[in-house]
Design an enzyme around this catalytic site. Structure first.
Site, PDB file in Angstrom:
ATOM      1  N   GLU A  52      -3.049 -10.060   2.865  1.00 45.13           N
ATOM      2  CA  GLU A  52      -4.097  -9.856   3.666  1.00 45.13           C
ATOM      3  C   GLU A  52      -5.114 -11.347   4.199  1.00 45.13           C
ATOM      4  O   GLU A  52      -5.326 -11.558   4.931  1.00 45.13           O
ATOM      5  CB  GLU A  52      -4.731  -8.766   4.113  1.00 45.13           C
ATOM      6  CG  GLU A  52      -3.913  -7.472   4.300  1.00 45.13           C
ATOM      7  CD  GLU A  52      -3.798  -7.072   3.180  1.00 45.13           C
ATOM      8  OE1 GLU A  52      -3.189  -5.495   3.134  1.00 45.13           O
ATOM      9  OE2 GLU A  52      -3.873  -7.009   2.359  1.00 45.13           O
ATOM     10  N   GLU A  79       0.872  -0.995  -0.029  1.00 48.03           N
ATOM     11  CA  GLU A  79       0.117  -0.140   0.151  1.00 48.03           C
ATOM     12  C   GLU A  79       1.000   0.942  -0.144  1.00 48.03           C
ATOM     13  O   GLU A  79       0.028   2.396  -0.484  1.00 48.03           O
ATOM     14  CB  GLU A  79      -1.092  -0.031   1.285  1.00 48.03           C
ATOM     15  CG  GLU A  79      -2.575  -1.345   1.383  1.00 48.03           C
ATOM     16  CD  GLU A  79      -2.568  -1.058   2.500  1.00 48.03           C
ATOM     17  OE1 GLU A  79      -3.560  -1.218   2.040  1.00 48.03           O
ATOM     18  OE2 GLU A  79      -2.391  -1.203   3.136  1.00 48.03           O
TER      19      GLU A  79
END
Length: 273
Positions: A147, A127
């Site tokens: 994730e 990110e």
């Protein structure tokens, strides 16, 4: 040079996020190598403080963000920290408005950010890469929003940004599997600007910095601000928006110096204002 260190929960090793500024370039290093440079609450707060500091420093013209060592850029959130005691809903309710590392969703940093990806860029680390403007990677780097493989979600912009930055099927192929991709593959998708052997990573980053520093600082700030603050507008609407950095650039000493230097057939010497 400025640095901060915070002791980890077991008092050793020492956790760090460091900031150095040299020749108009800021370098931010996440140095938590015992957890592949994963970010805990202290590191998150420190990173936010660094970005706030750089936003207020007109002398800084570019930023390089990287991880210490050779194994990882950043492996995301520190799964060994107390943060994993939160439920998914609790984590979502407390999201940082600036995103992971204070960078992935930040829209107020009007200077170019280069991600120097030296190893794993996973989860929140990926990110942060998505929050950068230019991505230079070692050929040993690996990228992924992993994730889902631990029952979590890339809530700090990863899901929404990846599908906007690379082709839909390529993005979904990564998001729905949580798989890791090599640097060359990410370059073929358009997310990475340049891939080089690990030993050439610093030289490649410096080449990009040299090209940025060759440009008028006021122009570069205007470009960054015009891009980050007009994504919701049509091109015609965006052109008419009188953003602060745009107006400052149009009436700057840099603008006058650029024309003079061109006419006098010499390299410009940018006042930076």
């Amino acid at each position: 040079m400025e640095s901060t260190a915070a002791a980890s929960s077991n008092a050793a090793p020492v956790d760090q996020v460091t900031l150095t500024i040299d020749n108009h370039v800021a370098t931010v290093v996440i140095d938590r190598q015992h957890v592949l440079n994963a970010v805990d609450g202290g590191a998150q707060a420190r990173l936010n403080g660094i970005w706030d500091q750089l936003e207020a420093d007109p002398d800084v013209r570019a930023v390089v963000i990287t991880g210490a060592g050779t194994r990882a850029f950043c492996a995301g959130a520190d799964m060994s920290s107390s943060a994993v005691d939160k439920t998914g809903l609790e984590y979502w309710a407390g999201l940082d408005p600036n995103g992971f590392g204070g960078l992935s969703l930040r829209t107020t940093l009007d200077i170019p950010v280069i991600a120097r990806v030296n190893g794993y860029a996973l989860g929140g680390g990926m990110e942060m890469v998505l929050g950068a403007d230019i991505v230079i990677a070692a050929d040993t780097a690996r990228f992924g929003l992993t994730e889902p493989r631990v029952g979590r979600l890339a809530l700090d912009g990863g899901i929404h940004q990846l599908v906007r930055r690379i082709p839909y099927t390529q993005a979904m192929g990564m998001l729905l599997t949580g798989r890791k991709a090599e640097a060359a593959e990410m370059q073929s998708m358009g997310l990475v600007n340049e891939v080089v052997p690990a030993e050439e990573l610093d030289a490649a980053v410096q080449r990009w910095l040299d090209q940025i520093l060759a440009c008028a600082p006021t122009s570069v700030r205007a470009v960054k601000q015009m891009v980050t603050r007009t994504g919701h507008l049509t091109a015609t609407e965006a052109r008419g928006l009188r953003l602060p950095a745009l107006m400052a650039s149009l009436d700057s000493e840099d603008s006058a110096e650029g024309v003079r230097a061109f006419q006098e057939k010499r390299p410009p010497v940018w006042p930076g204002r």
